[in-house]
Motif scaffolding. Structure first.
Motif, short mmCIF file in Angstrom:
data_model
loop_
_atom_site.label_atom_id
_atom_site.label_comp_id
_atom_site.label_asym_id
_atom_site.label_seq_id
_atom_site.Cartn_x
_atom_site.Cartn_y
_atom_site.Cartn_z
N GLY A 41 0.93 -1.00 0.34
CA GLY A 41 -0.23 0.25 0.13
C GLY A 41 0.57 1.46 -0.54
O GLY A 41 0.87 2.29 0.19
N ASP A 42 2.37 0.96 -0.28
CA ASP A 42 3.35 2.41 -0.67
C ASP A 42 3.06 3.24 -1.70
O ASP A 42 3.94 3.62 -2.18
CB ASP A 42 4.32 2.09 -0.41
N THR A 43 1.50 3.27 -2.27
CA THR A 43 1.66 3.98 -3.15
C THR A 43 1.28 5.05 -2.81
O THR A 43 0.13 5.70 -1.77
CB THR A 43 0.25 3.18 -4.73
N ILE A 44 0.71 6.07 -3.55
CA ILE A 44 0.21 7.78 -3.66
C ILE A 44 -1.05 7.71 -4.35
O ILE A 44 -1.33 7.28 -5.59
CB ILE A 44 1.13 9.02 -4.66
N PRO A 45 -2.88 7.35 -3.81
CA PRO A 45 -3.33 7.26 -4.25
C PRO A 45 -4.24 8.36 -5.86
O PRO A 45 -3.21 9.65 -5.30
CB PRO A 45 -4.41 7.82 -2.61
N ALA A 106 -2.35 1.04 -27.29
CA ALA A 106 -1.87 2.02 -27.70
C ALA A 106 -0.78 1.81 -26.37
O ALA A 106 0.30 2.38 -26.23
CB ALA A 106 -0.93 3.57 -27.37
N VAL A 107 -1.13 1.14 -24.85
CA VAL A 107 -0.36 1.47 -24.09
C VAL A 107 -0.47 -0.08 -23.37
O VAL A 107 -0.81 -0.84 -23.31
CB VAL A 107 -1.93 1.70 -22.54
N ALA A 108 1.49 0.25 -22.72
CA ALA A 108 2.17 -0.98 -22.64
C ALA A 108 1.48 -1.88 -21.32
O ALA A 108 1.19 -2.54 -21.42
CB ALA A 108 3.55 -1.25 -22.97
N TYR A 109 1.67 -0.69 -20.39
CA TYR A 109 1.32 -1.19 -18.94
C TYR A 109 1.18 0.08 -18.34
O TYR A 109 1.44 1.40 -18.26
CB TYR A 109 2.33 -2.03 -18.61
N VAL A 110 0.25 0.24 -17.32
CA VAL A 110 -0.17 1.03 -15.81
C VAL A 110 0.38 0.96 -14.32
O VAL A 110 -0.24 -0.55 -14.18
CB VAL A 110 -1.71 1.67 -15.88
N GLU A 111 0.87 1.42 -14.00
CA GLU A 111 1.50 0.81 -12.80
C GLU A 111 1.09 2.03 -12.16
O GLU A 111 1.50 3.52 -11.74
CB GLU A 111 2.89 0.62 -12.28
N PRO A 112 0.75 1.67 -9.99
CA PRO A 112 0.41 2.47 -9.26
C PRO A 112 1.88 3.79 -8.85
O PRO A 112 2.83 2.76 -9.46
CB PRO A 112 -0.09 2.05 -8.13
N ASP A 113 2.02 4.71 -9.08
CA ASP A 113 2.72 5.35 -8.96
C ASP A 113 3.86 5.80 -7.41
O ASP A 113 2.23 5.20 -6.43
CB ASP A 113 2.49 7.37 -8.78
N MET A 114 4.48 5.87 -6.79
CA MET A 114 4.84 5.93 -5.38
C MET A 114 6.32 6.78 -5.03
O MET A 114 6.61 6.99 -5.41
CB MET A 114 5.98 4.18 -5.28
#
Length: 114
Positions: A41-45, A106-114
């Motif tokens: 849960g160390d992500t920026i909401p 066109a999007v390869a992947y999406v990851e939560p920012d930390m």
């Protein structure tokens, strides 16, 4: 003389202990990977890193056009463009918006920012 030897030994021990706790030391504990941080849960909401397929954004201008188009559909705000990565960081995007971004071919992947 004997007391000086004790102080020298004590001083050397303190220096050695300090050197072992240096964060740049090879014995420093490893930094958790992004997937471990996300699991904790160390992500920026509401903040995500979006990476485009390499063949979909051949230039920084193409990346910028793509992000403007996607944000018009999905919402959110552009935070940063990663030219070398062919991607960008966005914030203020909803979960439904992330799903729309992930559906873009066109999007390869999406990851939560930390």
């Amino acid at each position: 003389m004997r007391q000086a030897t004790r102080f020298a030994f004590l001083g050397g021990s303190v220096l050695l202990a300090t050197a072992c706790t240096d964060p740049s030391s090879p014995l420093a504990p490893p930094v958790p990977s992004a997937s471990i941080q996300a699991a904790r849960g160390d992500t920026i909401p509401g903040s995500y890193i979006i990476v485009l397929r390499s063949d979909s954004a051949p230039s920084a201008a193409a990346t910028t056009r793509h992000v403007n188009r996607l944000l018009a559909i999905a919402g959110g705000r552009l935070h940063f463009v990663y030219d070398a990565l062919h991607g960008y960081a966005v914030d203020g995007i909803s979960v439904a918006g992330v799903d729309k971004v992930r559906a873009d071919p066109a999007v390869a992947y999406v990851e939560p920012d930390m």
